[in-house]
Design an enzyme around this catalytic site. Structure first.
Site, PDB file in Angstrom:
ATOM      1  N   HIS A   1      56.112  44.617  45.575  1.00 50.99           N
ATOM      2  CA  HIS A   1      57.126  45.068  44.527  1.00 50.99           C
ATOM      3  C   HIS A   1      57.684  44.695  43.371  1.00 50.99           C
ATOM      4  O   HIS A   1      57.728  45.623  42.373  1.00 50.99           O
ATOM      5  CB  HIS A   1      58.238  45.095  45.515  1.00 50.99           C
TER       6      HIS A   1
ATOM      7  N   ASP B   1      64.874  49.526  45.523  1.00 48.57           N
ATOM      8  CA  ASP B   1      64.443  49.546  46.244  1.00 48.57           C
ATOM      9  C   ASP B   1      65.130  49.415  47.478  1.00 48.57           C
ATOM     10  O   ASP B   1      66.135  49.334  48.280  1.00 48.57           O
ATOM     11  CB  ASP B   1      63.278  49.517  46.155  1.00 48.57           C
TER      12      ASP B   1
HETATM   13  O1  UDX Z   1      45.625  37.641  45.516  1.00 44.97           O
HETATM   14  C1  UDX Z   1      45.457  38.555  45.338  1.00 44.97           C
HETATM   15  C2  UDX Z   1      46.529  39.428  45.916  1.00 44.97           C
HETATM   16  C3  UDX Z   1      47.555  40.587  45.314  1.00 44.97           C
HETATM   17  N1  UDX Z   1      46.985  40.569  43.693  1.00 44.97           N
HETATM   18  C4  UDX Z   1      47.897  41.418  43.019  1.00 44.97           C
HETATM   19  O2  UDX Z   1      49.192  42.349  43.969  1.00 44.97           O
HETATM   20  C5  UDX Z   1      49.193  43.372  44.050  1.00 44.97           C
HETATM   21  C6  UDX Z   1      48.765  43.602  45.686  1.00 44.97           C
HETATM   22  O3  UDX Z   1      49.962  45.080  45.956  1.00 44.97           O
HETATM   23  P1  UDX Z   1      49.457  46.019  46.860  1.00 44.97           P
HETATM   24  O4  UDX Z   1      50.879  47.330  46.542  1.00 44.97           O
HETATM   25  O5  UDX Z   1      48.499  46.496  46.863  1.00 44.97           O
HETATM   26  O6  UDX Z   1      49.556  45.463  48.123  1.00 44.97           O
HETATM   27  P2  UDX Z   1      50.474  44.473  49.324  1.00 44.97           P
HETATM   28  O7  UDX Z   1      50.289  45.050  50.048  1.00 44.97           O
HETATM   29  O8  UDX Z   1      51.237  43.400  48.832  1.00 44.97           O
HETATM   30  O9  UDX Z   1      51.563  45.230  48.920  1.00 44.97           O
HETATM   31  C7  UDX Z   1      52.712  46.022  49.625  1.00 44.97           C
HETATM   32  O10 UDX Z   1      53.673  46.624  49.125  1.00 44.97           O
HETATM   33  C8  UDX Z   1      53.453  47.692  48.696  1.00 44.97           C
HETATM   34  C9  UDX Z   1      52.599  49.018  49.856  1.00 44.97           C
HETATM   35  O11 UDX Z   1      51.866  50.274  49.084  1.00 44.97           O
HETATM   36  C10 UDX Z   1      51.998  47.878  50.661  1.00 44.97           C
HETATM   37  O12 UDX Z   1      51.937  48.692  51.963  1.00 44.97           O
HETATM   38  C11 UDX Z   1      52.728  46.660  51.089  1.00 44.97           C
HETATM   39  O13 UDX Z   1      51.829  46.106  51.787  1.00 44.97           O
HETATM   40  C12 UDX Z   1      48.335  43.981  43.546  1.00 44.97           C
HETATM   41  O14 UDX Z   1      48.068  44.543  41.952  1.00 44.97           O
HETATM   42  C13 UDX Z   1      46.948  42.669  43.005  1.00 44.97           C
HETATM   43  O15 UDX Z   1      46.248  42.770  42.089  1.00 44.97           O
HETATM   44  C14 UDX Z   1      46.347  40.144  43.177  1.00 44.97           C
HETATM   45  O16 UDX Z   1      46.502  39.763  41.783  1.00 44.97           O
HETATM   46  N2  UDX Z   1      46.334  38.905  43.666  1.00 44.97           N
END
Ligand code: UDX
Length: 449
Positions: free
Chosen positions: A9, A106
């Site tokens: 987020h 949000d």
């Molecule tokens: O080791 C990591 C893990 C994650 N990341 C970054 O962290 C972010 C993760 O965001 P994502 O939306 O893909 O996934 P998340 O699961 O963390 O998100 C959360 O919020 C958005 C929703 O759509 C997801 O369902 C919810 O789980 C990406 O930008 C990714 O590049 C890293 O840079 N390194």
């Protein structure tokens, strides 16, 4: 900016802040105090974007020092939500001092009345796609109306949803979808928060393009009877920070576009047996691979979670890593050819603008609708076969999906590659982003009139 305390987020809110700052706007960003350090490098306009640290209150059940969802397992989200709500007084003081023109938020369902009392307009900024929110949060308005809401509301798309059977959810997906509608410890559920925040904000704002999600945006706008502002893709600028040397060196050792990178975002914790099927499936492909996943449930470390003999067998060509990794830099490394993703919204955009083949294994909530959109509508990705009732997947199905997109001469692989390239080129079209952001600014000014 006041996003929910989660990397998935905070990151898009900061991308949006950068775009606003590029237009000369001043942005204040409310963020948990120790988390700020993780985001300084993404603040491209520190003279215009100021972080205001929030002290995350200690509440029962929240591990000491935990500030965001990436610090805790997903089932502790309701406890973090209690702490998040307890920042209300700090937020109020900040707003009284700052007197901003607009607030983007949000999860803080209590913000619209507070903002109104201070004469500030608030805009709900969705960190999820229009495709997924219309599938889930149109029926979930039942919660706002005090009605019963269950997985049965999510199996069929809601009435009038612009896409038919291809988006229909399987039982396990619908169950995952409603997980966040539970009222944990008598507190407000996550869906109730979202539907309240959306219903009571001045307008809704989506990181989306009409060319991609147009019918879903129109549908949602009508259903919620709220104006929807579009930011366009808001793609982050390529990072100036180079990829950590250990990964760069390791990846450099492989052929172009041969490595499979697998990561499920910042929150996901898998069941141990599924974690094992996943890594065994990657082993079975015979390709080099880099996995970034948290230790599964019941395991303190990744080592104790790995299948027997696994590390020995994949030595030199397979790595499983549990800590934060620079995903964007990894995805743009020339050796990486395939991204096995959970299709969180952030990763969805990152995969679309990458040159990697995409394989999807959605894990929760909105990810199922995102993944269907990518595989069935845009046809840019391959899914992994799952068992209907509980979503179970085998190592064979993981291996099959990866090989379908990676094997030379695979017809399916060529089809998704061609479709993916079309969308990537579109999203990277010169001026696309500028034109969306300019329109977005005009609409923001209209809201303030
Ligand atoms: O080791 C990591 C893990 C994650 N990341 C970054 O962290 C972010 C993760 O965001 P994502 O939306 O893909 O996934 P998340 O699961 O963390 O998100 C959360 O919020 C958005 C929703 O759509 C997801 O369902 C919810 O789980 C990406 O930008 C990714 O590049 C890293 O840079 N390194």
């Amino acid at each position: 900016m006041f996003p929910w305390f989660a990397m998935g987020h905070i990151t898009p809110f900061l991308h949006l802040s950068n775009k606003l700052a590029e237009k000369g706007h001043k942005v204040t960003f409310l963020i948990p105090s120790n988390t700020q350090n993780k985001f300084n490098h993404l603040n491209h306009h520190p003279h215009l974007i100021q972080f205001i640290p929030l002290a995350v209150p200690q509440v029962d059940g929240l591990p000491l020092g935990a500030e965001t969802m990436s610090d805790i397992p997903v089932h502790q989200a309701p406890v973090l939500a209690v702490a998040f709500d307890l920042t209300k007084d700090q937020v109020k003081i900040a707003l009284e001092n700052l007197k901003p023109n607009l607030i983007f938020f949000d999860f803080a369902y209590w913000l619209p009345p507070l903002a109104e009392s201070l004469g500030v307009k608030c805009i709900f900024f969705s960190v999820c796609s229009a495709v997924s929110t219309s599938y889930i949060l149109v029926p979930a308005r039942k919660l706002y109306k005090g009605q019963h809401f269950s997985e049965h509301d999510l199996i069929e798309p809601p009435k009038g949803y612009p896409s038919g059977s291809s988006m229909k959810h399987l039982l396990f997906e619908a169950k995952d979808g409603v997980y966040f509608s539970s009222e944990f410890n008598g507190g407000i559920s996550f869906f109730h928060r979202l539907t309240t925040s959306m219903t009571e904000s001045q307008a809704l704002c989506y990181r989306a393009c009409t060319e991609m999600e147009g019918p879903f945006i129109d549908y949602f706008e009508k259903q919620y009877n709220k104006e929807i502002l579009l930011t366009g893709p808001i793609l982050p600028k390529p990072s100036h920070t180079p990829l950590e040397e250990r990964w760069a060196k390791w990846l450099d050792g492989f052929k172009q576009e041969s490595v499979v990178y697998c990561a499920f975002g910042s929150e996901c914790v898998m069941e141990k047996d599924q974690f094992q099927e996943l890594v065994l499936g990657l082993e079975q492909t015979g390709l080099p691979f880099l996995v970034r996943l948290k230790p599964p449930f019941g395991c303190e470390t990744l080592e104790e979670a790995l299948p027997e003999g696994f590390e020995e067998r994949v030595k030199g060509r397979g790595v499983v890593h549990g800590d934060w990794i620079q995903q964007q830099q990894i995805l743009s490394h020339a050796s990486v050819g395939c991204f096995v993703s959970h299709c969180g919204f952030g990763s969805m955009w990152e995969s679309l603008v990458s040159s990697c083949q995409i394989v999807l294994v959605p894990q929760a909530g909105d990810q199922h609708a995102n993944a269907k959109f990518m595989t069935k509508e845009l046809k840019v990705a391959m899914d992994v076969e799952r068992r209907e009732e509980d979503g179970w997947f085998t190592k064979e199905s993981v291996c099959k999906a990866v090989k379908l997109v990676m094997d030379e001469g695979s017809e399916v692989g060529e089809q998704v590659r061609a479709n993916h390239l079309k969308w990537k080129d579109f999203l990277l079209t010169e001026d696309l982003e500028t034109s969306y952001i300019n329109n977005f600014m005009i609409k923001l000014h209209d809201i303030l009139k």
